[in-house]
Design a protein around this motif. Sequence first.
Motif, mmCIF file in Angstrom:
data_model
loop_
_atom_site.group_PDB
_atom_site.id
_atom_site.type_symbol
_atom_site.label_atom_id
_atom_site.label_comp_id
_atom_site.label_asym_id
_atom_site.label_seq_id
_atom_site.Cartn_x
_atom_site.Cartn_y
_atom_site.Cartn_z
ATOM 1 N N CYS A 35 15.653 39.859 -3.309
ATOM 2 C CA CYS A 35 15.141 41.035 -2.612
ATOM 3 C C CYS A 35 15.133 42.213 -3.577
ATOM 4 O O CYS A 35 16.190 42.616 -4.086
ATOM 5 C CB CYS A 35 16.003 41.359 -1.395
ATOM 6 S SG CYS A 35 15.470 42.832 -0.479
ATOM 7 N N GLN A 43 9.955 45.986 3.427
ATOM 8 C CA GLN A 43 10.753 45.340 2.386
ATOM 9 C C GLN A 43 10.774 43.824 2.627
ATOM 10 O O GLN A 43 10.855 43.382 3.775
ATOM 11 C CB GLN A 43 12.172 45.899 2.367
ATOM 12 C CG GLN A 43 12.226 47.416 2.214
ATOM 13 C CD GLN A 43 11.417 47.905 1.023
ATOM 14 O OE1 GLN A 43 11.590 47.428 -0.096
ATOM 15 N NE2 GLN A 43 10.521 48.861 1.267
ATOM 16 N N ILE A 44 10.707 43.063 1.544
ATOM 17 C CA ILE A 44 10.592 41.603 1.628
ATOM 18 C C ILE A 44 11.810 40.940 0.992
ATOM 19 O O ILE A 44 12.296 41.376 -0.059
ATOM 20 C CB ILE A 44 9.303 41.128 0.931
ATOM 21 C CG1 ILE A 44 8.076 41.685 1.677
ATOM 22 C CG2 ILE A 44 9.242 39.601 0.880
ATOM 23 C CD1 ILE A 44 6.770 41.399 0.979
ATOM 24 N N LEU A 45 12.274 39.879 1.636
ATOM 25 C CA LEU A 45 13.429 39.126 1.150
ATOM 26 C C LEU A 45 13.107 37.638 1.217
ATOM 27 O O LEU A 45 12.492 37.167 2.179
ATOM 28 C CB LEU A 45 14.659 39.460 1.995
ATOM 29 C CG LEU A 45 15.960 38.732 1.691
ATOM 30 C CD1 LEU A 45 17.149 39.698 1.810
ATOM 31 C CD2 LEU A 45 16.177 37.546 2.636
ATOM 32 N N HIS A 77 17.904 44.796 10.767
ATOM 33 C CA HIS A 77 17.980 43.397 10.360
ATOM 34 C C HIS A 77 16.616 42.918 9.871
ATOM 35 O O HIS A 77 15.576 43.256 10.456
ATOM 36 C CB HIS A 77 18.429 42.517 11.522
ATOM 37 C CG HIS A 77 19.778 42.868 12.076
ATOM 38 N ND1 HIS A 77 20.941 42.747 11.346
ATOM 39 C CD2 HIS A 77 20.149 43.331 13.300
ATOM 40 C CE1 HIS A 77 21.966 43.106 12.081
ATOM 41 N NE2 HIS A 77 21.513 43.478 13.270
ATOM 42 N N PHE A 78 16.615 42.117 8.816
ATOM 43 C CA PHE A 78 15.398 41.451 8.368
ATOM 44 C C PHE A 78 15.000 40.386 9.397
ATOM 45 O O PHE A 78 15.858 39.711 9.970
ATOM 46 C CB PHE A 78 15.606 40.784 7.007
ATOM 47 C CG PHE A 78 15.565 41.735 5.843
ATOM 48 C CD1 PHE A 78 14.417 41.850 5.065
ATOM 49 C CD2 PHE A 78 16.672 42.505 5.514
ATOM 50 C CE1 PHE A 78 14.376 42.709 3.988
ATOM 51 C CE2 PHE A 78 16.643 43.367 4.437
ATOM 52 C CZ PHE A 78 15.484 43.481 3.670
ATOM 53 N N THR A 79 13.682 40.236 9.604
ATOM 54 C CA THR A 79 13.149 39.243 10.531
ATOM 55 C C THR A 79 12.387 38.177 9.762
ATOM 56 O O THR A 79 11.563 38.503 8.899
ATOM 57 C CB THR A 79 12.211 39.901 11.558
ATOM 58 O OG1 THR A 79 12.924 40.919 12.277
ATOM 59 C CG2 THR A 79 11.678 38.873 12.545
ATOM 60 N N LYS A 80 12.629 36.903 10.080
ATOM 61 C CA LYS A 80 11.926 35.808 9.425
ATOM 62 C C LYS A 80 10.493 35.747 9.940
ATOM 63 O O LYS A 80 10.241 35.611 11.127
ATOM 64 C CB LYS A 80 12.652 34.492 9.690
ATOM 65 C CG LYS A 80 12.125 33.297 8.913
ATOM 66 C CD LYS A 80 13.069 32.110 9.102
ATOM 67 C CE LYS A 80 12.565 30.883 8.370
ATOM 68 N NZ LYS A 80 11.382 30.310 9.042
ATOM 69 N N TRP A 86 11.336 36.842 4.742
ATOM 70 C CA TRP A 86 11.936 37.751 5.721
ATOM 71 C C TRP A 86 11.453 39.173 5.440
ATOM 72 O O TRP A 86 11.232 39.544 4.283
ATOM 73 C CB TRP A 86 13.461 37.697 5.639
ATOM 74 C CG TRP A 86 14.052 36.340 5.919
ATOM 75 C CD1 TRP A 86 13.893 35.202 5.183
ATOM 76 C CD2 TRP A 86 14.902 35.994 7.013
ATOM 77 N NE1 TRP A 86 14.593 34.159 5.739
ATOM 78 C CE2 TRP A 86 15.227 34.612 6.871
ATOM 79 C CE3 TRP A 86 15.433 36.692 8.087
ATOM 80 C CZ2 TRP A 86 16.050 33.940 7.759
ATOM 81 C CZ3 TRP A 86 16.254 36.022 8.985
ATOM 82 C CH2 TRP A 86 16.557 34.662 8.829
ATOM 83 N N GLU A 87 11.298 39.986 6.491
ATOM 84 C CA GLU A 87 10.787 41.342 6.327
ATOM 85 C C GLU A 87 11.584 42.351 7.149
ATOM 86 O O GLU A 87 12.151 42.024 8.193
ATOM 87 C CB GLU A 87 9.312 41.424 6.756
ATOM 88 C CG GLU A 87 8.370 40.630 5.869
ATOM 89 C CD GLU A 87 6.913 40.821 6.260
ATOM 90 O OE1 GLU A 87 6.656 41.521 7.275
ATOM 91 O OE2 GLU A 87 6.021 40.270 5.573
ATOM 92 N N LEU A 88 11.592 43.578 6.639
ATOM 93 C CA LEU A 88 12.195 44.709 7.354
ATOM 94 C C LEU A 88 11.326 45.936 7.122
ATOM 95 O O LEU A 88 11.025 46.283 5.982
ATOM 96 C CB LEU A 88 13.622 44.980 6.861
ATOM 97 C CG LEU A 88 14.302 46.239 7.419
ATOM 98 C CD1 LEU A 88 14.508 46.116 8.924
ATOM 99 C CD2 LEU A 88 15.633 46.498 6.716
#
Length: 295
Positions: A35, A43-45, A77-80, A86-88
């Motif tokens: 990340c 933001q991407i993870l 929280h990041f969402t899949k 995953w993104e936020l």
Amino acid sequence: MKTNKLCIVLYLLLGACVEDIDIENKWEQKIVVNCTLDTSSVQILKLTYSNPLGVHYYDEVETATVSLYEDSSMLGHFTKTAYAHWELKYRPRAGKSYQLKVEVPEHKEIRASTTMPFPLQISKANGNDSGTRKHLNQKMANSPYWLFILRQKKSEQYPMNLTPQVSASDELENQLGTNHPFSDHFNISDPAESFIKQPFDMYIRIETPEEKAETPHDFYIEGRLSKCLLFCRAASPEYDRYLKSSIQKILVYEASEDPSQWFDENEVYSNIENGLGIFAAYSDHILMYDDDWGI
């Protein structure tokens, strides 16, 4: 006769000590977190499991709670949203400290931290520019930063939107040059294979001494620059170490004339506690060039 007896004794002694040695490395599967915070609104993870050497397919982490904090305050929280993706929705703020926490069932809690760097103050400067050399002025650089070029296709019409835009057809320029006094020469390549006097492979790293952070510097950059985007990327300390160690690893594997270098034991930098990967931050300042239209 004595010599023969000595050989027999040594053979018996050595034979008694022989045992099978397990030369296989003990491999342990770990969670890999990647990340890099940027100035966009999302933001991407990436979240996967590590694999043994030679396996190039990475299994995703299906269930996790991934939290982002700013100065210890929960942001969300990041969402899949896709496979291992995953993104936020959040835009980081310069100078703020960020913490990442990843909770996966039956695994130790994963933590990492970074700081969002301030954007660079770099602008086009008056000079004898050409398709292969552009002059720049650096007003301030309070962190290590990186320069790289994305070459773009020729435009047939005047670009109505002068905001730099990256497209899928853009290509990373393989070699760049500069006369910046604080350039890091760790990735200098063979000048005999380039029109650039002192070529750097792909990226130029600039590490301005702290006492020189606010000192203006005029410098130039060289390459195929007639139509391109010049990225001036301010890096957090974690991003700086990660990118430099990654490039060093690439350069080792490119040394095909000396296979012994392939056994290099240096590792790519990671700041993930109880896992692998990187949590870092960067801020881009992008300059656009198009010689066809005098930009």
